[in-house]
Design a protein around this motif. Structure first.
Motif, PDB file in Angstrom:
ATOM      1  N   ASP A 123       0.856  -1.187   0.000  1.00  0.00           N
ATOM      2  CA  ASP A 123       0.000   0.000   0.000  1.00  0.00           C
ATOM      3  C   ASP A 123       0.895   1.241   0.000  1.00  0.00           C
ATOM      4  O   ASP A 123       1.675   1.446   0.937  1.00  0.00           O
ATOM      5  CB  ASP A 123      -0.884  -0.027   1.245  1.00  0.00           C
ATOM      6  N   THR A 125       0.268   4.185   0.577  1.00  0.00           N
ATOM      7  CA  THR A 125      -0.078   5.205   1.584  1.00  0.00           C
ATOM      8  C   THR A 125       0.247   4.779   3.009  1.00  0.00           C
ATOM      9  O   THR A 125       0.461   5.629   3.880  1.00  0.00           O
ATOM     10  CB  THR A 125      -1.590   5.545   1.508  1.00  0.00           C
ATOM     11  N   THR A 126       0.296   3.476   3.274  1.00  0.00           N
ATOM     12  CA  THR A 126       0.500   3.007   4.655  1.00  0.00           C
ATOM     13  C   THR A 126       1.686   2.061   4.824  1.00  0.00           C
ATOM     14  O   THR A 126       2.138   1.840   5.950  1.00  0.00           O
ATOM     15  CB  THR A 126      -0.747   2.255   5.157  1.00  0.00           C
ATOM     16  N   ASP A 160       0.987  -6.323   8.387  1.00  0.00           N
ATOM     17  CA  ASP A 160       1.197  -4.964   8.876  1.00  0.00           C
ATOM     18  C   ASP A 160       2.587  -4.891   9.511  1.00  0.00           C
ATOM     19  O   ASP A 160       2.818  -5.496  10.569  1.00  0.00           O
ATOM     20  CB  ASP A 160       0.129  -4.605   9.910  1.00  0.00           C
ATOM     21  N   SER A 162       3.964  -2.644  11.167  1.00  0.00           N
ATOM     22  CA  SER A 162       4.005  -1.997  12.477  1.00  0.00           C
ATOM     23  C   SER A 162       3.654  -2.965  13.607  1.00  0.00           C
ATOM     24  O   SER A 162       4.162  -2.855  14.731  1.00  0.00           O
ATOM     25  CB  SER A 162       3.065  -0.790  12.511  1.00  0.00           C
ATOM     26  N   GLY A 185      -4.924   3.957  -1.775  1.00  0.00           N
ATOM     27  CA  GLY A 185      -4.992   3.008  -0.675  1.00  0.00           C
ATOM     28  C   GLY A 185      -6.391   2.638  -0.236  1.00  0.00           C
ATOM     29  O   GLY A 185      -6.574   2.096   0.852  1.00  0.00           O
ATOM     30  N   LYS A 204     -10.660   0.783   2.970  1.00  0.00           N
ATOM     31  CA  LYS A 204     -11.229   1.861   3.781  1.00  0.00           C
ATOM     32  C   LYS A 204     -12.451   2.449   3.082  1.00  0.00           C
ATOM     33  O   LYS A 204     -12.744   2.114   1.939  1.00  0.00           O
ATOM     34  CB  LYS A 204     -10.185   2.940   4.068  1.00  0.00           C
TER      35      LYS A 204
END
Length: 575
Positions: A123, A125-126, A160, A162, A185, A204
């Motif tokens: 992605d 954007t993230t 993910d 993170s 995204g 989203k």
């Protein structure tokens, strides 16, 4: 075309250098290469410690993908410079900007190992990574089985960075080959190769967490890549039909799934597949030889576990006959069926008597059989000659002029399970036999043959050719004429010949040829020879079918049918 070095192959996906100067791509054997206009390809990273070894080169590297690695989807996190890789058999990996050995992130989710990863995107954007599994039941080497059975166990995953958590977002996908996140995204597209469909999963917005059909307008979509920030995507597309060339195309779609542009790639890169593999069902393998239906609609072939299958374009494979009562049992499937060939049967050479419709079968451990036009249980004709049991039958053909059956024994000392010993010791106890349906007598015509693998009667019935696999030689036995009852060397120009088949009524023959090296035979080829033993044509089959244990090439209606000793498929190639 930018040839890949070091006998590696399959640059399946690309990630572009942030400087815009070149690209990264994963190839067979577990390597990630970097390409620049100035330097060409250079090594950048590897999936495993083994990936740089020479035994991960070439077809061995492909065969040992579970050890070497086989990168499929790749994509950069443009902010961190990390390169993420979905390695088909070995799981999700990440490579630092410095390259070198990849770090494994995950090889399972919720305790369930990945079987066959494929597409991947990051992605923009993230930095979240999305990746797919083509199947959760079948592995990369079983892809043809997955396609043939229309497997629908593919999944879409999310990683993910993170939280370092992998989760399942979608399942029940039919060949989920590629994925691409939109430039904003908001969603990720997932291709279903088997189903000729692309789905959209909303990341989203009001539909977040839901999925929907995006387009059915792209045939057999593979990888999907976004086109900058335009909102459009490129999709790799083929037409995955039996026999018909694949017509590769680049298809541009917009964010609504509308096709904006289609670019045929056939003229520049050829048909990526001028061949097709027909996966054998029911955990059977090794369609070694073919006999063609007199109506021209399909073929018969024998497979492991003692079954004879019939294949037609309309129905695919259906059961036609079996060598023993046990052949249909569950324990004659898969590896057990191969191990219990002495109970289940293992059909090798087969041929039809075109006048009576009877199908003759040389079953490797169980002897000579015949099957009526109605199919069902085979009738055993002979399992010995002159009181000497057959050890290992192999090739078979029917004289088109008389109906007499000719068949070979690869060895009279070793059984099928001892074939590697026979080859290693250069066994020369093979024989050529004759069975006359009129008298029901079996007689021996030749002996002292070194791996008598195949035989073929000439179209006029004047002679029969017999291949000597171990000796890389073909002999001719004269059936009639002034030399009747004598034999002679016919050709030593074909490496390790296996089955021989009449090409047509013009007197030519097709020979299945390999180069018999240590571990496994390599470089399978179809070799056409004339009635004098002169080589007329050689077709390499390596690109289309890999280093398969080639057993037969058989011409029918403008196509070559490709048989294998142990492979899970029969092949078809357009001439």
């Amino acid at each position: 075309k930018l040839p890949v070095p070091e006998t590696r192959s399959g640059p399946e996906a690309f990630a572009f250098d942030s400087t815009g100067k070149g690209f990264y791509t994963g190839v067979s054997g577990g390597k990630i290469l970097k390409w620049l206009p100035e330097t060409g390809y250079v090594n950048f990273a590897q999936i495993t410690e083994s990936s740089n070894s020479s035994w991960c080169d070439g077809n061995i590297g492909t065969a040992l993908a579970g050890r070497c690695g086989r990168p499929a989807g790749i994509a950069f996190n443009e902010k961190t410079g990390d390169l993420y890789v979905a390695d088909a058999p070995l799981g999700l990996h990440v490579i630092s900007p410095a390259g070198g050995l990849a770090t494994k992130i995950a090889d399972s989710v919720d305790g369930k190992p990945f079987k066959f990863l494929d597409g991947l995107d990051v992605d923009p954007t993230t930095g979240v990574v999305y990746f797919t599994s083509f199947s959760s039941r079948f592995t990369p080497i079983q892809v043809l089985i997955a396609l043939g059975l229309k497997d629908a166990t593919g999944k879409l995953y999310k990683y993910d960075p993170s939280t370092k958590v992998v989760s399942v977002l979608m399942e029940g996908l039919s060949g989920s080959a590629g994925c691409a996140v939109s430039s904003d995204g908001s969603f990720v597209l997932v291709s279903q190769f088997t189903k000729s469909n692309i789905k959209r999963y909303w990341i989203k917005g009001p539909k977040a967490g839901s999925s929907e059909d995006f387009t059915n307008s792209v045939s057999n979509p593979d990888n999907i890549k976004r086109i900058g920030s335009t909102g459009n995507f490129w999709v790799a597309s083929v037409v995955n039909k039996i026999i018909v060339p694949t017509n590769p195309s680049a298809v541009k779609v917009n964010s609504d799934g509308e096709v904006l542009q289609t670019i045929p790639l056939k003229d520049k890169f050829g048909d990526t597949l001028l061949s097709e593999k027909l996966p054998v069902p029911g955990k059977r393998s090794g369609p070694e030889s073919f006999a063609f239906d007199p109506t021209g609609k399909g073929f018969y072939t024998g497979v492991s576990g003692g079954k004879i299958l019939k294949w037609t374009p309309e129905k695919g494979y259906v059961d036609f006959a079996q060598i023993t009562e046990s052949s249909n049992s569950g324990w004659c499937k898969g590896a057990l069926g191969t191990a219990f060939a002495g109970k289940c049967g293992r059909p090798a050479g087969i041929a039809l008597n075109s006048k009576t419709g009877d199908l003759y079968v040389a079953d490797a451990p169980l002897g000579l059989h015949v099957i009526s036009p109605a199919g069902g249980l085979a009738t055993k004709l002979a399992d010995s000659v002159d009181g000497k049991p057959f050890k290992f039958l192999d090739g078979l053909d029917v004289d088109p002029t008389t109906g007499v059956v000719y068949f070979t024994s690869f060895s009279s000392k070793f059984g099928p399970r001892e074939v590697l010993i026979a080859v290693g010791l250069k066994d020369a106890s093979g024989k050529l036999f004759k069975y006359d349906p009129a008298t029901k007598a079996v007689s021996q015509l030749m002996e002292g043959l070194s791996g008598a693998a195949g035989c073929s009667v000439s179209s006029d019935g004047s002679f029969v050719l017999v291949s000597e696999f171990i000796k890389s030689n073909i002999k001719r036995y004269w059936i009639k004429g002034p030399k009747a009852g004598t034999m002679e060397d016919f050709s030593n120009l074909v490496s390790n010949p296996d089955n021989i088949r009449r090409a047509s009524s013009n007197g030519d023959f097709w020979v299945a040829s390999v180069v018999n090296k240590v571990v496994v035979p390599t470089d399978p080829k179809a070799v056409k020879i004339d009635s004098n033993g002169k080589v007329l044509q050689t077709i390499s089959l390596k690109n289309e079918f890999g280093n398969t244990l080639l057993s037969e090439v058989n011409e029918h209606n403008g196509h070559l049918y490709i048989g294998t000793l142990t492979g899970p498929f029969a092949g078809i190639m357009k001439l």
